[in-house]
Design a protein around this motif. Structure first.
Motif, PDB file in Angstrom:
ATOM      1  N   MET A  44      32.128  24.035  38.953  1.00 41.53           N
ATOM      2  CA  MET A  44      33.348  23.944  39.732  1.00 41.53           C
ATOM      3  C   MET A  44      34.324  25.063  39.394  1.00 41.53           C
ATOM      4  SD  MET A  44      34.190  19.882  39.742  1.00 41.53           S
ATOM      5  CE  MET A  44      33.016  18.677  40.322  1.00 41.53           C
ATOM      6  N   GLY A  45      34.600  25.273  38.105  1.00 42.65           N
ATOM      7  CA  GLY A  45      35.688  26.162  37.730  1.00 42.65           C
ATOM      8  C   GLY A  45      35.299  27.573  37.365  1.00 42.65           C
ATOM      9  N   ILE A  46      34.152  28.086  37.781  1.00 45.90           N
ATOM     10  CA  ILE A  46      33.734  29.450  37.458  1.00 45.90           C
ATOM     11  C   ILE A  46      34.686  30.419  38.148  1.00 45.90           C
ATOM     12  CG2 ILE A  46      31.893  31.139  37.701  1.00 45.90           C
ATOM     13  CD1 ILE A  46      30.356  29.113  36.360  1.00 45.90           C
ATOM     14  N   ASP A  47      35.285  31.300  37.365  1.00 47.67           N
ATOM     15  CA  ASP A  47      36.245  32.255  37.948  1.00 47.67           C
ATOM     16  C   ASP A  47      35.886  33.696  37.638  1.00 47.67           C
ATOM     17  OD1 ASP A  47      36.804  32.343  35.262  1.00 47.67           O
ATOM     18  OD2 ASP A  47      38.885  31.667  35.442  1.00 47.67           O
ATOM     19  N   ASP A  48      34.618  33.931  37.260  1.00 46.73           N
ATOM     20  CA  ASP A  48      34.138  35.270  36.925  1.00 46.73           C
ATOM     21  C   ASP A  48      32.945  35.586  37.803  1.00 46.73           C
ATOM     22  OD1 ASP A  48      33.109  37.579  35.849  1.00 46.73           O
ATOM     23  OD2 ASP A  48      32.916  36.822  33.803  1.00 46.73           O
ATOM     24  N   SER A  49      33.087  36.552  38.685  1.00 47.66           N
ATOM     25  CA  SER A  49      31.988  36.885  39.588  1.00 47.66           C
ATOM     26  C   SER A  49      30.770  37.404  38.832  1.00 47.66           C
ATOM     27  CB  SER A  49      32.444  37.921  40.619  1.00 47.66           C
ATOM     28  OG  SER A  49      32.836  39.136  39.992  1.00 47.66           O
ATOM     29  N   GLY A  50      30.992  37.922  37.627  1.00 48.20           N
ATOM     30  CA  GLY A  50      29.872  38.381  36.823  1.00 48.20           C
ATOM     31  C   GLY A  50      28.932  37.251  36.447  1.00 48.20           C
ATOM     32  N   VAL A  51      29.476  36.052  36.230  1.00 48.60           N
ATOM     33  CA  VAL A  51      28.640  34.890  35.924  1.00 48.60           C
ATOM     34  C   VAL A  51      27.765  34.549  37.114  1.00 48.60           C
ATOM     35  CG1 VAL A  51      28.679  32.424  35.392  1.00 48.60           C
ATOM     36  CG2 VAL A  51      30.281  33.961  34.243  1.00 48.60           C
ATOM     37  N   VAL A  52      28.326  34.619  38.304  1.00 50.03           N
ATOM     38  CA  VAL A  52      27.558  34.334  39.523  1.00 50.03           C
ATOM     39  C   VAL A  52      26.446  35.365  39.685  1.00 50.03           C
ATOM     40  CG1 VAL A  52      27.676  34.105  42.037  1.00 50.03           C
ATOM     41  CG2 VAL A  52      29.564  33.264  40.609  1.00 50.03           C
ATOM     42  N   ALA A  53      26.772  36.628  39.482  1.00 52.98           N
ATOM     43  CA  ALA A  53      25.759  37.681  39.600  1.00 52.98           C
ATOM     44  C   ALA A  53      24.650  37.490  38.567  1.00 52.98           C
ATOM     45  CB  ALA A  53      26.417  39.054  39.423  1.00 52.98           C
ATOM     46  N   THR A  54      25.034  37.139  37.349  1.00 50.60           N
ATOM     47  CA  THR A  54      24.041  36.904  36.297  1.00 50.60           C
ATOM     48  C   THR A  54      23.134  35.734  36.658  1.00 50.60           C
ATOM     49  OG1 THR A  54      25.496  37.779  34.581  1.00 50.60           O
ATOM     50  CG2 THR A  54      23.714  36.330  33.862  1.00 50.60           C
ATOM     51  N   ALA A  55      23.727  34.664  37.188  1.00 52.08           N
ATOM     52  CA  ALA A  55      22.931  33.506  37.576  1.00 52.08           C
ATOM     53  C   ALA A  55      21.852  33.896  38.586  1.00 52.08           C
ATOM     54  CB  ALA A  55      23.832  32.425  38.162  1.00 52.08           C
ATOM     55  N   LEU A  56      22.218  34.700  39.550  1.00 58.98           N
ATOM     56  CA  LEU A  56      21.248  35.134  40.550  1.00 58.98           C
ATOM     57  C   LEU A  56      20.178  36.024  39.930  1.00 58.98           C
ATOM     58  CD1 LEU A  56      23.686  35.870  43.511  1.00 58.98           C
ATOM     59  CD2 LEU A  56      22.106  33.945  43.317  1.00 58.98           C
ATOM     60  N   GLU A  57      20.597  36.878  39.010  1.00 57.46           N
ATOM     61  CA  GLU A  57      19.653  37.817  38.412  1.00 57.46           C
ATOM     62  C   GLU A  57      18.663  37.145  37.460  1.00 57.46           C
ATOM     63  OE1 GLU A  57      22.398  40.681  36.909  1.00 57.46           O
ATOM     64  OE2 GLU A  57      22.813  41.507  38.908  1.00 57.46           O
ATOM     65  N   VAL A  58      19.051  35.986  36.870  1.00 58.42           N
ATOM     66  CA  VAL A  58      18.102  35.292  35.985  1.00 58.42           C
ATOM     67  C   VAL A  58      17.217  34.310  36.759  1.00 58.42           C
ATOM     68  CG1 VAL A  58      19.608  35.516  33.979  1.00 58.42           C
ATOM     69  CG2 VAL A  58      19.669  33.406  35.318  1.00 58.42           C
ATOM     70  N   GLY A  59      17.496  34.113  38.063  1.00 60.11           N
ATOM     71  CA  GLY A  59      16.580  33.324  38.864  1.00 60.11           C
ATOM     72  C   GLY A  59      17.160  32.220  39.720  1.00 60.11           C
ATOM     73  N   TYR A  60      18.453  31.943  39.606  1.00 60.18           N
ATOM     74  CA  TYR A  60      19.055  30.913  40.454  1.00 60.18           C
ATOM     75  C   TYR A  60      19.111  31.404  41.900  1.00 60.18           C
ATOM     76  CZ  TYR A  60      20.566  28.389  36.272  1.00 60.18           C
ATOM     77  OH  TYR A  60      20.592  27.698  35.088  1.00 60.18           O
ATOM     78  N   ARG A  61      18.900  30.475  42.827  1.00 64.33           N
ATOM     79  CA  ARG A  61      18.955  30.839  44.237  1.00 64.33           C
ATOM     80  C   ARG A  61      19.798  29.860  45.067  1.00 64.33           C
ATOM     81  NH1 ARG A  61      17.801  34.766  42.269  1.00 64.33           N
ATOM     82  NH2 ARG A  61      16.146  36.257  42.750  1.00 64.33           N
ATOM     83  N   HIS A  62      20.472  28.951  44.412  1.00 66.33           N
ATOM     84  CA  HIS A  62      21.367  28.024  45.104  1.00 66.33           C
ATOM     85  C   HIS A  62      22.738  28.101  44.451  1.00 66.33           C
ATOM     86  CE1 HIS A  62      22.315  24.284  47.411  1.00 66.33           C
ATOM     87  NE2 HIS A  62      23.182  24.132  46.440  1.00 66.33           N
ATOM     88  N   LEU A  63      23.753  28.415  45.244  1.00 63.74           N
ATOM     89  CA  LEU A  63      25.127  28.499  44.751  1.00 63.74           C
ATOM     90  C   LEU A  63      25.965  27.431  45.440  1.00 63.74           C
ATOM     91  CD1 LEU A  63      25.637  32.375  44.812  1.00 63.74           C
ATOM     92  CD2 LEU A  63      25.052  30.950  42.833  1.00 63.74           C
ATOM     93  N   ASP A  64      26.649  26.635  44.649  1.00 63.16           N
ATOM     94  CA  ASP A  64      27.433  25.532  45.173  1.00 63.16           C
ATOM     95  C   ASP A  64      28.899  25.744  44.857  1.00 63.16           C
ATOM     96  OD1 ASP A  64      27.300  22.495  46.139  1.00 63.16           O
ATOM     97  OD2 ASP A  64      28.730  22.615  44.484  1.00 63.16           O
ATOM     98  N   THR A  65      29.731  25.736  45.895  1.00 57.31           N
ATOM     99  CA  THR A  65      31.165  25.886  45.705  1.00 57.31           C
ATOM    100  C   THR A  65      31.877  24.938  46.662  1.00 57.31           C
ATOM    101  OG1 THR A  65      32.997  27.483  45.606  1.00 57.31           O
ATOM    102  CG2 THR A  65      31.328  27.847  47.316  1.00 57.31           C
ATOM    103  N   ALA A  66      33.199  25.068  46.769  1.00 55.45           N
ATOM    104  CA  ALA A  66      33.979  24.191  47.643  1.00 55.45           C
ATOM    105  C   ALA A  66      35.348  24.809  47.858  1.00 55.45           C
ATOM    106  CB  ALA A  66      34.121  22.801  47.034  1.00 55.45           C
ATOM    107  N   GLN A  67      35.954  24.438  48.969  1.00 56.47           N
ATOM    108  CA  GLN A  67      37.290  24.962  49.246  1.00 56.47           C
ATOM    109  C   GLN A  67      38.262  24.608  48.125  1.00 56.47           C
ATOM    110  OE1 GLN A  67      38.090  23.264  53.097  1.00 56.47           O
ATOM    111  NE2 GLN A  67      36.718  24.685  54.166  1.00 56.47           N
ATOM    112  N   ILE A  68      38.180  23.386  47.626  1.00 60.02           N
ATOM    113  CA  ILE A  68      39.151  22.937  46.640  1.00 60.02           C
ATOM    114  C   ILE A  68      38.911  23.535  45.260  1.00 60.02           C
ATOM    115  CG2 ILE A  68      37.987  20.856  45.808  1.00 60.02           C
ATOM    116  CD1 ILE A  68      40.800  19.464  46.075  1.00 60.02           C
ATOM    117  N   TYR A  69      37.727  24.105  45.015  1.00 60.67           N
ATOM    118  CA  TYR A  69      37.484  24.732  43.715  1.00 60.67           C
ATOM    119  C   TYR A  69      38.293  26.017  43.554  1.00 60.67           C
ATOM    120  CZ  TYR A  69      33.217  21.805  43.594  1.00 60.67           C
ATOM    121  OH  TYR A  69      32.311  20.769  43.617  1.00 60.67           O
TER     122      TYR A  69
END
Length: 246
Positions: free
Chosen positions: A1-26
């Motif tokens: 919910m509270g990830i505020d660093d785009s680098g973490v998102v990029a790293t997640a994709l690069e290590v193999g994640y392919r589903h990203l979950d977010t929300a307007q209220i996050y």
């Protein structure tokens, strides 16, 4: 919910994640969009989900806020669009056709529901033209909505489990600690692996470091190693703690 660093998102994709979950209220859709842009991963391989918050479920607000979400995400279309909670401005006969319209118009690939009761699900199915693609609910060893899992299995859609690590309390649950010691792993990994043994359950853990991201992925293999008695031990936990009641 509270990830505020785009680098973490990029790293997640690069290590193999392919589903990203977010929300307007996050408040982090732009961060997710930046992470997708930064990652050396084809955008078409990534499934992106976001959620329309409870104060924006009137038809005009559904479209307006979804378009705003897409702008923040840097996308022309979101793969999965959820009704975040069926409260406040939610009115099934008005809200859900607005979601159908977004699917028909190509702004959303599929409709998801989140935090619905069994009765709410039944009502929604009577209104939606699109099938329910997923139902996202709190699910962990201390809170198990068995009625909602039964519905997902009967109807053939995934139950997406948020807070799968019990809000950071996995290390305090004796049953998880004991199983973790037997497998030389962490209680967090056991919690995820236990969920992965459940038919139709898809956990979505939050992680903010490469080490934790990789450890969470490793739980997929651990799920195959858990013994029936270990699974039953966790199933039998006689303790209920809902972290996010309505």
């Amino acid at each position: 919910m509270g990830i505020d660093d785009s680098g973490v998102v990029a790293t997640a994709l690069e290590v193999g994640y392919r589903h990203l979950d977010t929300a307007q209220i996050y408040g982090n859709e732009a961060v997710v969009g930046e992470g997708i842009d930064r990652a050396d991963v084809p955008c078409e391989e990534v499934v992106v989900a976001t959620k329309v918050w409870a104060d924006s479920l009137a038809p005009a607000d559904v479209r307006r806020t979804t378009e705003e979400s897409l702008e923040r995400l840097g996308l022309d279309r979101v793969d999965l669009l959820y009704v975040h909670r069926p409260i406040e401005t939610y009115e099934p006969t008005e809200t859900l056709p607005a979601f159908d319209d977004l699917v028909a118009g190509g702004l959303a690939g599929h409709v998801g529901l989140s935090n619905f009761s069994s009765a709410d699900l039944e009502t929604a199915r009577g209104v939606l033209e699109a099938p329910v693609a997923a139902h996202q609910v709190e699910f962990h060893p201390l809170f198990r909505p068995v009625d909602l899992l039964a519905d997902a299995r009967e109807r053939g859609y995934p139950l997406v489990a948020y807070s799968p690590l019990a809000g950071g309390r996995a290390g305090e649950i004796d049953e998880l600690v004991a199983v973790a010691e037997r497998h030389d792993t962490t209680p967090e990994a056991v919690s995820l692996a236990w969920l992965l043994t459940k038919e139709r359950v898809v956990p979505i853990p939050k992680a903010s470091s490469r080490a934790h991201l990789e450890a969470n992925l490793a739980a997929v293999d651990l799920a195959d190693e858990l013994e029936p008695a270990e699974i039953e031990r966790i199933d039998a936990i006689d303790r209920t703690e809902e972290l996010f009641p309505e």
